[in-house]
Design an enzyme around this catalytic site. Structure first.
Site, mmCIF file in Angstrom:
data_model
loop_
_atom_site.group_PDB
_atom_site.id
_atom_site.type_symbol
_atom_site.label_atom_id
_atom_site.label_comp_id
_atom_site.label_asym_id
_atom_site.label_seq_id
_atom_site.Cartn_x
_atom_site.Cartn_y
_atom_site.Cartn_z
ATOM 1 N N GLU A 72 0.826 -1.210 0.000
ATOM 2 C CA GLU A 72 0.000 0.000 0.000
ATOM 3 C C GLU A 72 0.861 1.261 0.000
ATOM 4 O O GLU A 72 0.660 2.171 -0.819
ATOM 5 C CB GLU A 72 -0.908 0.000 1.218
ATOM 6 N N ASP A 129 -6.081 -3.462 -3.219
ATOM 7 C CA ASP A 129 -6.075 -2.015 -3.417
ATOM 8 C C ASP A 129 -4.679 -1.524 -3.770
ATOM 9 O O ASP A 129 -4.515 -0.644 -4.620
ATOM 10 C CB ASP A 129 -6.625 -1.295 -2.195
#
Length: 370
Positions: A72, A129
Site C-alpha cells: 500500500e 487495493d
C-alpha cells in the site's frame, strides 16, 4: 495479523434504495465545485513526505513501525511521485517494490515485507487495493514518461488482477481484497475501500475492456447497498452473500466506519462517481453539529464515536468530500486529534492530489488547517 482478515491495526439499520441508473453515465463535474480554501504556510509537501518516509533505496518507512513496509505505502508513493513529476523518486520506489515485493508466481505484489524477519516477505498474500494503485501509477507514469516501457508492465499486472481477483457473487461482480483468505462457503469478504474507481475506469479505457467498467459499476452499487447506522456510513469490511448478493457488515472487523472506509469518499471524489448521492452520507457525518470534534471513527452498531478527534489525513479527506459535495469545509468541527504520522500524511497528500486533478481547489490538507 493476517491480511486474510484485514490489514490495519486500528481500532444497525441499513438505509437502502435503488441507485439511479443515470449515475453510471454521470460526467465528472455534475455541480458547482466548492473551493477548498487558501493554503497556509508550512503545510505538508511531497518533498517533506519523501524526506521523512521514503528511504534512499526507495522503501516507504513508517517510523511508528519501521520494521515493516507494505505494498500500500509503495503504491501510494508511486502515485504521489508521478503526480509531482518526480521521475527520480518514482524510479527508486519502483525498483525497491519490484525487487522486494514482486516475489509471487503471478504479477501481484506481496503485501508485507519485514526487516525483523530477515528482510523478507513474511506473508506472500496480496492486497488488491495496493495492486490497483500500483498498476494505475505505472499506467499514469507510462504517459508522463513514455520511453520507460511501463505500459506493458501495467497491463500485465492488470491482467492478473482481472484473472485472480474478480468473482461473480450473488449477481454482483466483486473484487476480492486478496487472492487468499476471503472466500467462504456462504459468503465472500470484500473491502469497500479497495475499489479505486478512477483506476478502474482508467483501465477500462486503456485496455478497451468493459469488465473494468462493470466492476466499478458493481462496486459503486455495493457502496450504495453497504450503508449502516445513523449516518448511513460504509463499513471497513463487508460480507457478500453467495445466494443473493446481500451485503452485511463483517462481524468484529467490519462494524465501524474507520481507518479503512475513510478512503471510500477519497476514491469516489477522485472519479466521476463522486456524486452527491454517494458523498452526502460522509458529508453529513463529518458536519453533524452534535460532534464536539471531528470523529476518527463511528460504530455502525450503536452509533458510538471515537473518544478522540480525527487526525489530519481524515480531516483532509473530510474537507475534500465537502468540496466534492458542493459544501464548504468551514462546516467541519475544530481540528485536533492524532499527529501527522505516515498514514495521515499519505491520506492528506492523496487528498491534495485529488483536489488538484478534479478541479476542486488547493490542497485539502492545507485547507483543512485553516
Amino acid at each position: 495479523m493476517s491480511h486474510s482478515e484485514g490489514r490495519r491495526d486500528h481500532g444497525r439499520v441499513p438505509r437502502r434504495s435503488l441507485l439511479p441508473a443515470t449515475l453510471c453515465a454521470a460526467p465528472l463535474l455534475l455541480r458547482p465545485r466548492a473551493s477548498l480554501g487558501t493554503p497556509p504556510p508550512g503545510s505538508l509537501t511531497w518533498r517533506g513526505f519523501k524526506s521523512r518516509f521514503v528511504s534512499q533505496d526507495g522503501r516507504v518507512v513508517d517510523p511508528a513501525a519501521p520494521e515493516v513496509s507494505h505494498s500500500e505505502g509503495q503504491a501510494w508513493a508511486l502515485l504521489l511521485a508521478e503526480h509531482h513529476d518526480d521521475r527520480e523518486a518514482f524510479g527508486r520506489i519502483l525498483a525497491w517494490t519490484r525487487q522486494r515485493l514482486a516475489v509471487r508466481p503471478d504479477r501481484l505484489l506481496a503485501w508485507r515485507w519485514r526487516v525483523d524477519a530477515g528482510g523478507v516477505v513474511d506473508d506472500p498474500n496480496n492486497a488488491t487495493d495496493a495492486d490497483l494503485c500500483f498498476v494505475w501509477a505505472l499506467l499514469r507514469a507510462s504517459r508522463r514518461w513514455p520511453r520507460d516501457g511501463l505500459q506493458g508492465v501495467a497491463f500485465a499486472a492488470a491482467a492478473d488482477i482481472r484473472r485472480l481477483l474478480l468473482r461473480s457473487v450473488g449477481g454482483r461482480l466483486v473484487l476480492l481484497p486478496g487472492a487468499r483468505g476471503f472466500e467462504h462457503d456462504r459468503f465472500v469478504v470484500a473491502n469497500p475501500s479497495y475499489y479505486v474507481f478512477a483506476a478502474l475506469d482508467d483501465l477500462a479505457s486503456a485496455l478497451e475492456d468493459e469488465t473494468w467498467s462493470r466492476l466499478a459499476d458493481h462496486g459503486e452499487r455495493l457502496l450504495f447497498d453497504a450503508r449502516f447506522g445513523r449516518w448511513a456510513l460504509t463499513p471497513d469490511w463487508v460480507r457478500v452473500a453467495r445466494q443473493d448478493g446481500r451485503v452485511s457488515m463483517l462481524p468484529n472487523r467490519g462494524e465501524r466506519f474507520s481507518y479503512d472506509a475513510v478512503r471510500v469518499p477519497l476514491y469516489l471524489a477522485w472519479s466521476r462517481r463522486g456524486t452527491p448521492v454517494m458523498l452526502d452520507p460522509f458529508a453529513d457525518f463529518w458536519t453533524d453539529r452534535t460532534h464536539a470534534y471531528l470523529p476518527a471513527w463511528s460504530s455502525l452498531t450503536n452509533d458510538g464515536l471515537s473518544p478522540y478527534a480525527a487526525g489530519p489525513g481524515i480531516r483532509a479527506i473530510a474537507s475534500l468530500t465537502l468540496a466534492a459535495a458542493g459544501r464548504s469545509p468551514a462546516g467541519l468541527p475544530p481540528p485536533g486529534g492524532e499527529p501527522l504520522n505516515y498514514y495521515h500524511s499519505a491520506l492528506a497528500l492523496l487528498a491534495e492530489v485529488v483536489g488538484r486533478e478534479t478541479g476542486l481547489g488547493p490542497a485539502a490538507l492545507r485547507a483543512s488547517a485553516t
